[in-house]
Design a protein around this motif. Sequence first.
Motif, short mmCIF file in Angstrom:
data_model
loop_
_atom_site.label_atom_id
_atom_site.label_comp_id
_atom_site.label_asym_id
_atom_site.label_seq_id
_atom_site.Cartn_x
_atom_site.Cartn_y
_atom_site.Cartn_z
N GLU A 15 17.29 0.81 -22.15
CA GLU A 15 16.47 1.74 -21.36
C GLU A 15 15.94 1.06 -20.10
N ARG A 47 17.71 -1.26 -26.32
CA ARG A 47 18.32 0.07 -26.23
C ARG A 47 18.82 0.37 -24.81
N LEU A 61 12.83 -1.54 -25.79
CA LEU A 61 13.40 -0.84 -24.63
C LEU A 61 14.58 -1.60 -24.05
#
Length: 364
Positions: free
Chosen positions: A86, A84, A81
């Motif tokens: 996120e 990326r 996460l």
Amino acid sequence: MRVLTRYLLWQTFLGLLGAATVIIAVILLIDFVETSRDIATRVDISPADAALFSLLRLPLLLQDTLPFIVLFGVLWTFFRLNRRSELIVMRASGVSVWRIMAPVAVLAFVTGLAGSFLLNPLGAATSAYFEARRSALFEGRPVEEVSGARVWLREVRENQFVVIAAQGIDDSRLISPIFRIYNPQGANGGPPELEQQVHASQASLAGGFWQLSGAVEYRPESGATVLGDVSIPTSTGQEALFERTRSAQGVSFWRLPDVIVSAREAGLSTRTYELRWQSLLAQPLLLVAAALLAIAATLRLTRLGGAAGFALAGGAGGFLLYFLQRMLTGLGSAGSLDVVSAAWSAPALFALGALLYIAVTEDG
């Protein structure tokens, strides 16, 4: 927020599933080799039987590795996460780190409950069947003939070993025991040979002897011989008998309180069973501590550099948690530490330490 919570739960579940798959594969491979080597030295065994034995041992082995499954699963999830971006989006939109890690901590806690309440009883049952099937293989009999026996003992003597099977135990008295005496060196170096078999209605342990009632002897070269009441020497003591017939690792979570009461009523030490009980109760907190360590190690933004190093540090912290828990458990078993402190100290300290680190780095 509900969508974000479901997303985090799903991503974490996938991470745990991936970690579990890898760890289960490693466990099965290692145990398959060990089981094949251990049993094949005594009897012929097919690869299918060796694989079955490994599967029967898997639940208890898997329970011992649950902290690593949670640790590596959460590490992989949050590292992915983070890479990326996120996590950056979540925090830029006003979501605090506490809301991000709450679903993960809940999932780890539920996994711990499932491990203690479901996986442990399953492991105790499959372990008992493993012992019965292995004994049936050694004795060359159908597993149905030995799986009814609820108590199994093994004694080693000079040039002999004795396998004792009984339908139950009452204090230091075995119910319907069968004593099988083997010569470990069979004919032409083959598997162990049965020399003598003694059936009895009961056998009481007293003064270094098994006191058998209603004994009947069977030998391969002769028929049945009624012995009546006889004594057989033994090296098993009363406390050792209780512990060997009720191994703490082999007793399920739901039966442990009854076993503790039975041992206490018999005047025997209950420390081993109480420690196992407290360890199973503390397992949810242990898995939460592993998850918090993984989260604390992967919150550093990738663009700041050093994210991989922090992740490795989190993995090392998880191993430290596991080995500290083992060390404290050993001290508890030896009586140097009370059972509650031995079972709960390491998970509590690491969980609080991870929370403190997150609070300091995130909220200043």
